[in-house]
Design a protein around this motif. Structure first.
Motif, PDB file in Angstrom:
ATOM      1  N   PHE A   1      -1.492   4.936   6.932  1.00 41.73           N
ATOM      2  CA  PHE A   1      -2.228   4.843   5.669  1.00 41.73           C
ATOM      3  C   PHE A   1      -3.008   6.137   5.392  1.00 41.73           C
ATOM      4  O   PHE A   1      -2.898   6.735   4.320  1.00 41.73           O
ATOM      5  CB  PHE A   1      -3.174   3.642   5.710  1.00 41.73           C
TER       6      PHE A   1
ATOM      7  N   THR B   1       0.790  -1.236   0.000  1.00 45.27           N
ATOM      8  CA  THR B   1       0.000   0.000   0.000  1.00 45.27           C
ATOM      9  C   THR B   1       0.824   1.290   0.000  1.00 45.27           C
ATOM     10  O   THR B   1       0.497   2.239  -0.703  1.00 45.27           O
ATOM     11  CB  THR B   1      -0.918   0.011   1.245  1.00 45.27           C
TER      12      THR B   1
ATOM     13  N   LEU C   1       3.242  -2.019   5.676  1.00 42.66           N
ATOM     14  CA  LEU C   1       2.587  -1.314   4.572  1.00 42.66           C
ATOM     15  C   LEU C   1       3.585  -0.962   3.468  1.00 42.66           C
ATOM     16  O   LEU C   1       3.273  -0.208   2.552  1.00 42.66           O
ATOM     17  CB  LEU C   1       1.917  -0.036   5.091  1.00 42.66           C
TER      18      LEU C   1
END
Lengths: 308, 422
Positions: free
Chosen positions: A301, A42, A70
């Motif tokens: 995120f 991500t 991530l």
């Protein structure tokens, strides 16, 4: 829907909608953290500086794990290894960091207001990983996230007691703010020498003895007692503190059945919390650690993709 | 009657248009503006500006010698002149400390060279050597060199015994002791009030009791010794109520406060604004109201700036590391006039607090516009609002919580001993 915040300085910057979004995002990352391969691409290509100007193991590791899962690149900077220990001002250190163009800086600093200080001077996101006695928003978010999972999402009618050194606790300040906004009733409990001034201006009830503090609580959050409080003249001895304010199974009998025990860690076994209670089935201490990684993944995120 | 050397024509004084007649540095006469020729005199049109006696500031830090990067005697007196001050008393926390006559003479020499016609500088002697609170200084000699008061400002004397002896010794030297009241152990210099704001921000605050307890010490000593003590920068209701009690008993204490204690509360530090970090700290609205009332009632005698300039980089640090202090010479008079405009103070209180009482307490010159008074006066334009920016401040210290605010007016002219300084 874009994430509109540049920085996370304290939980009061977040609306309840924002908090819910963080929790929902963290829920999905809890699932990733149970997979055999715990890494997703991500945040590939994003970089995060972990700038911990005060000793920290678990918060820093938690952010580091969150970033790596991530696929973000994380760079650590400790005070001892940085020019801050050579007399460079925080402003100059911060500008040096900015020149490296990270996407976010996670800051731990012993000075209240340090996170705001750097956020006002940086274009990248600043995530406060604890500034002095002031705020520790990611801890409060992970604590609330842990309780939310334990209680099936509902804080209404729940009473949480925060026990111990409230005056010098950023964890207490951020938790009081967040838990009350989520609908819980919050009590603070501790010796007067460790209570902050003007608690009448806080949305809490104040208990001056352990029994009334724990009485009927749905959860008790025990705070770490910094051992230097004794040298500061705030306590006569750790022994008396443990006897008077230490949370034990016996003390927890006053709480509601199945009441949860939390601790932000690292714990002083036998001081603020009895060893057997820390390991009890109703202790959420290790759940807090697991939640911490997921919540910090959610925060990285949301903050690192805010411009995407 | 001798002829005026110059006349300031058409100034506003207590609601009237007046002319000020000056000769040999002294006031000849203040008279209603009329059709006078004033042959041979220079005429200075005031253009309707307010006429005020020049101000006296009994509490200033000029940082010189030793900290000239913050301020020096030349820049500090320049800011004082622009601010409308004829007399400046500067504190002793320089490097070297002003704890011997040689330092005093050096300060005065520097002031005379740069500002030979004023503002006048009156150094305050350190009460103890190096401000260390262990040995008294040679106050008689320092008085002879030009010091007008003695103080351990900023580093209050911990020992009540030594402080008592200092008050006695200073009295023989013809000086009043000025005391910065702050308990030496209860969060000294915290720079923020212990209260809601410090509690929320996670800062160690200073409780009002830390100030008030030292005020009590000084009141009891002043009464017991029958000697005057001047209480520096009163910030809180408790201190005010104690002073009212003391003055009611006839204790020879006097007291000062600063514009920032009349205008700001601890909410000014709500975002860790180091420009509002000051000692004693900004208190609560209740304290502000008490201090205002005390000034109106005369319980607090005088206004001072506690001008405490710092370099920008010193204040641009996390709150706990920033030095205490507000740069005040540039803003004192406009802020006072704003308070007059807003009805917080009346003009008579303002003039008493900035002009007449400081002169009475410390024996300094003042102009009441009577014949033979020193021609120390200000022409202040109340209709010239300006925005406070770093560039417009004359002081090197730009550290003020009022930065960016619009101030209502400005000093058009300052005369000291009949010489136009501004």
């Amino acid at each position: 829907m874009h994430w509109t915040h540049k920085d996370l300085l304290d939980v009061c910057d977040l609306s309840t909608g924002d908090v819910e979004r963080i929790f929902e995002t963290a829920d999905s990352f809890m699932e990733i953290n149970r997979r055999p391969v715990k890494k997703v691409p991500t945040l590939k290509g994003k970089s995060v500086v972990l700038f911990f100007a005060e000793p920290s193991t678990r918060t820093k590791t938690s952010f580091d794990v969150a970033a790596k899962r991530l696929s973000a690149d994380s760079f650590s900077l400790a005070k001892s290894g940085s020019s801050l220990s050579k007399g460079e001002s925080l402003k100059d250190t911060v500008w040096t960091l900015e020149a490296m163009n990270p996407d976010a800086i996670v800051l731990r600093d012993s000075r209240s207001g340090a996170a705001r200080f750097i956020a006002e001077r940086l274009n990248c996101s600043v995530i406060n990983a604890g500034d002095g006695w002031h705020a520790h928003p990611t801890q409060a978010l992970l604590d609330a996230f842990t309780l939310r999972r334990a209680w099936g999402g509902d804080f209404t009618g729940r009473t949480v007691t925060i026990l111990g050194d409230i005056a010098h606790s950023r964890v207490a300040r951020s938790n009081v703010n967040l838990l009350t906004r989520l609908g819980a009733t919050v009590r603070v409990c501790g010796p007067r020498t460790l209570l902050p001034p003007r608690l009448d201006s806080w949305p809490v009830t104040v208990c001056h003895d352990l029994d009334s503090g724990v009485d009927g609580a749905d959860a008790v959050m025990c705070l770490r007692l910094q051992l230097e409080r004794q040298q500061d003249g705030l306590l006569p001895s750790l022994r008396e503190y443990a006897q008077t304010w230490g949370l034990s199974r016996r003390a927890m009998r006053k709480a509601k059945g199945g009441a949860k025990v939390l601790h932000p860690g690292p714990i002083n076994r036998g001081v603020e919390i009895a060893s057997d209670l820390a390991d009890d089935a109703d202790s959420l201490i290790l759940d807090q650690v697991a939640s911490g990684v997921a919540v910090r993944m959610a925060l990285l995120f949301l903050f690192l993709t805010r411009k995407d | 009657m001798s002829n005026p050397e110059f006349v300031v024509k058409g100034a506003r004084w207590r609601g009237e248009n007046v002319d000020v007649l000056v000769a040999e540095g002294r006031i000849l006469e203040l008279r209603p503006t009329g059709n006078y020729m004033y042959t041979g005199a220079q005429k200075i049109p005031a253009g309707g500006a307010l006429l005020l006696p020049a101000l006296t500031d009994c509490h200033v830090h000029l940082r010189d010698p030793g900290f000239e990067y913050k301020e020096d005697i030349v820049s500090g007196l320049g800011a004082a002149a622009q601010g409308g001050f004829a007399n400046i008393m500067c504190m002793a926390n320089t490097r070297p400390t002003n704890d011997e006559a040689a330092v005093t003479r050096m300060m005065l020499e520097k002031a005379r060279r740069a500002w030979k016609n004023g503002p006048r500088l009156f150094p305050v002697a350190a009460l103890t050597r190096g401000l260390a609170g262990t040995e008294l200084t040679e106050l008689a000699e320092m008085r002879g060199a030009g010091c007008v008061a003695a103080s351990n400002d900023g580093l209050p004397v911990r020992s009540s015994e030594l402080f008592r002896r200092g008050v006695e010794y200073a009295a023989d030297a013809g000086m009043i002791v000025i005391d910065h009241c702050e308990d030496p152990d209860m969060a000294p210099g915290a720079g923020v009030n212990e209260g809601e704001v410090s509690s929320r921000l996670g800062l160690k605050g200073q409780p009002v009791a830390a100030e008030a307890m030292q005020v009590v010490r000084d009141i009891l000593l002043a009464e017991y010794l029958g000697l005057p003590i001047h209480i520096a920068h009163v910030s809180c209701r408790q201190a005010v109520e104690l002073l009212a009690w003391a003055k009611g008993r006839g204790v020879p204490v006097t007291a000062e406060t600063c514009p920032h204690y009349l205008l700001l509360t601890d909410e000014a530090v709500h975002s860790y604004d180091t420009a509002a970090k000051v000692s004693p700290p900004l208190r609560t609205q209740d304290d502000v109201l008490a201090v205002r009332q005390a000034l109106r009632d005369g319980v607090i005698d005088i206004l001072v700036t506690d001008h405490a300039p710092h370099a920008a980089h010193e204040k641009e640090v996390p709150f706990c590391e920033a030095p205490n202090g507000i740069s005040g010479l540039d803003t004192a008079l406009p802020l006072t006039m704003r308070m007059v405009d807003e009805g917080i103070l009346d003009m008579e209180t303002a003039l008493r607090a900035w002009c007449h009482r400081p002169a009475e307490i410390f024996g300094l010159p003042v102009c009441a516009f009577n014949r033979d008074d020193p021609a120390d006066f200000v022409l202040y334009d109340p209709g010239a609002p300006w925005e406070l920016t770093p560039e417009r401040m004359r002081s090197k210290g730009k550290n003020t919580p009022f930065m960016g605010q619009t101030l209502p007016g400005r000093v058009n002219a300052l005369f000291v001993d009949g010489v136009r300084i501004v």
